[in-house]
Design a protein around this motif. Structure first.
Motif, mmCIF file in Angstrom:
data_model
loop_
_atom_site.group_PDB
_atom_site.id
_atom_site.type_symbol
_atom_site.label_atom_id
_atom_site.label_comp_id
_atom_site.label_asym_id
_atom_site.label_seq_id
_atom_site.Cartn_x
_atom_site.Cartn_y
_atom_site.Cartn_z
ATOM 1 N N THR A 25 0.845 -1.195 0.000
ATOM 2 C CA THR A 25 0.000 0.000 0.000
ATOM 3 C C THR A 25 0.877 1.240 0.000
ATOM 4 O O THR A 25 1.897 1.303 0.691
ATOM 5 C CB THR A 25 -0.919 0.027 1.237
ATOM 6 O OG1 THR A 25 -1.754 -1.122 1.231
ATOM 7 C CG2 THR A 25 -1.789 1.275 1.248
ATOM 8 N N ALA A 26 0.474 2.245 -0.774
ATOM 9 C CA ALA A 26 1.120 3.557 -0.765
ATOM 10 C C ALA A 26 0.031 4.606 -0.639
ATOM 11 O O ALA A 26 -1.061 4.458 -1.217
ATOM 12 C CB ALA A 26 1.936 3.780 -2.027
ATOM 13 N N GLY A 27 0.300 5.671 0.137
ATOM 14 C CA GLY A 27 -0.754 6.656 0.338
ATOM 15 C C GLY A 27 -0.234 8.026 0.719
ATOM 16 O O GLY A 27 0.960 8.228 0.973
ATOM 17 N N TYR A 28 -1.174 8.965 0.753
ATOM 18 C CA TYR A 28 -0.888 10.364 1.105
ATOM 19 C C TYR A 28 -1.982 10.846 2.049
ATOM 20 O O TYR A 28 -3.180 10.603 1.807
ATOM 21 C CB TYR A 28 -0.846 11.239 -0.144
ATOM 22 C CG TYR A 28 -0.695 12.717 0.142
ATOM 23 C CD1 TYR A 28 0.526 13.241 0.547
ATOM 24 C CD2 TYR A 28 -1.783 13.584 0.015
ATOM 25 C CE1 TYR A 28 0.668 14.595 0.812
ATOM 26 C CE2 TYR A 28 -1.649 14.937 0.276
ATOM 27 C CZ TYR A 28 -0.427 15.437 0.680
ATOM 28 O OH TYR A 28 -0.286 16.776 0.944
ATOM 29 N N ASP A 29 -1.585 11.528 3.131
ATOM 30 C CA ASP A 29 -2.517 12.015 4.148
ATOM 31 C C ASP A 29 -2.243 13.495 4.396
ATOM 32 O O ASP A 29 -1.093 13.887 4.618
ATOM 33 C CB ASP A 29 -2.336 11.210 5.437
ATOM 34 C CG ASP A 29 -3.424 11.491 6.462
ATOM 35 O OD1 ASP A 29 -3.480 12.629 6.962
ATOM 36 O OD2 ASP A 29 -4.211 10.584 6.776
ATOM 37 N N PHE A 30 -3.294 14.324 4.364
ATOM 38 C CA PHE A 30 -3.135 15.773 4.517
ATOM 39 C C PHE A 30 -4.089 16.290 5.582
ATOM 40 O O PHE A 30 -5.282 15.954 5.595
ATOM 41 C CB PHE A 30 -3.420 16.484 3.200
ATOM 42 C CG PHE A 30 -3.414 17.989 3.302
ATOM 43 C CD1 PHE A 30 -2.233 18.674 3.549
ATOM 44 C CD2 PHE A 30 -4.592 18.708 3.171
ATOM 45 C CE1 PHE A 30 -2.222 20.057 3.652
ATOM 46 C CE2 PHE A 30 -4.596 20.082 3.268
ATOM 47 C CZ PHE A 30 -3.411 20.774 3.520
ATOM 48 N N ASN A 31 -3.547 17.099 6.507
ATOM 49 C CA ASN A 31 -4.343 17.774 7.528
ATOM 50 C C ASN A 31 -4.116 19.274 7.433
ATOM 51 O O ASN A 31 -2.961 19.725 7.377
ATOM 52 C CB ASN A 31 -3.951 17.305 8.934
ATOM 53 C CG ASN A 31 -4.445 15.903 9.228
ATOM 54 O OD1 ASN A 31 -5.552 15.696 9.699
ATOM 55 N ND2 ASN A 31 -3.599 14.929 8.932
ATOM 56 N N ASP A 32 -5.202 20.055 7.419
ATOM 57 C CA ASP A 32 -5.122 21.507 7.360
ATOM 58 C C ASP A 32 -5.880 22.080 8.551
ATOM 59 O O ASP A 32 -7.053 21.755 8.759
ATOM 60 C CB ASP A 32 -5.723 22.024 6.056
ATOM 61 C CG ASP A 32 -5.593 23.535 5.934
ATOM 62 O OD1 ASP A 32 -4.480 24.048 6.156
ATOM 63 O OD2 ASP A 32 -6.608 24.191 5.635
#
Length: 258
Positions: A25-32
């Motif tokens: 699995t490969a992923g991207y997580d973003f919090n603003d």
């Protein structure tokens, strides 16, 4: 190179000799976050290995935390999690993670869960977690939870009590509901969480408390026999002693199953 070696050391040590590679699995997580609380970007890669009576998941994450538009921190984290079924009624989950001493991830994070099957559809879980955060802040946590299986749905509730050294105690409740697709391997899951936080300030002799709430929705959508796409959206609300702010979360991940 030193940072990469630190983060991946635990993965190398914990890799089993007899494990079958199950998925990548490969992923991207973003919090603003609103106001001056900045944002966090995280990229990760994960390997799942199936064991005879369990599974080993190894994760390598690269994260960046930004504050107030001009403060930036970077860190790499290595984590290994082992699920093991000891018998038909007893299973455990053990996890350890290491990262650099920055505000991005916990520097050290060790977790241990024990799950007991009470009835066929009902599980009871107890857990302990100890973590060291940026600047040497230590937090211990004890938790208890219930999981109920009913057809295609899985309902879970977990209560956690935190002891933040130097700041006092706090708590959280997390309730989740997962609905598996009638056909295929897809699922939809929602989380609702609420709790408190403890805060100390140099200029105040007493301790202050705040509250937090959050909601998240995740969809796991099969794309083919081997590929699956995960999509997550969430929002958090923070009612702190000195200010209120909120956060938004979005994540995407892609899994190849062997």
């Amino acid at each position: 190179m030193r940072r990469i070696a630190l983060a991946t050391a635990i993965i190398t040590i914990c890799a089993p000799l007899h494990a079958e590679l199950t998925s990548l699995t490969a992923g991207y997580d973003f919090n603003d976050y609103s106001g001056t609380h900045g944002s966090r970007h995280m990229r990760f890669a994960e390997i799942k290995n199936t064991l005879n009576k369990g599974a080993l998941v190894m994760n390598l994450s690269d994260g960046e935390r930004e504050y107030n538009g001009d403060e930036r921190y970077h860190s790499i984290r290595g984590r290994a999690s082992l699920w093991y079924r000891w018998s038909g009624w007893l299973s455990t989950r053990s996890s350890i993670a290491l990262a650099e001493d920055t505000p991005v991830f916990a520097r050290q994070d060790v977790q241990q869960d024990v799950t007991v099957k009470v009835l066929k559809p009902l599980l009871i879980t107890g857990g302990y977690r100890t973590a060291r955060y940026y600047g040497g802040v230590d937090v211990d946590a004890w938790s208890a939870g219930l999981t109920w299986y009913a057809g295609p749905t899985i309902t879970n509730w977990r209560y956690t009590w935190y002891d933040s050294h130097g700041a006092g105690d706090s708590y959280s409740h997390v309730v989740s509901l997962r609905l598996n697709d009638a056909t295929g391997k897809g699922s939809t899951q929602v989380w609702v969480a609420w709790g408190s936080g403890a805060y100390n300030y140099d200029w105040a002799p007493e301790r202050y408390t705040g509250t937090t709430q959050s909601v998240s929705l995740r969809r796991l959508q099969p794309l083919s026999e081997h590929w699956a796409l995960g999509m997550t959206l969430g929002k958090q609300w923070y009612d702190m002693p000195l200010e209120n702010y909120h956060g938004l979360n979005a994540a995407l991940d892609l899994t190849w199953a062997f």
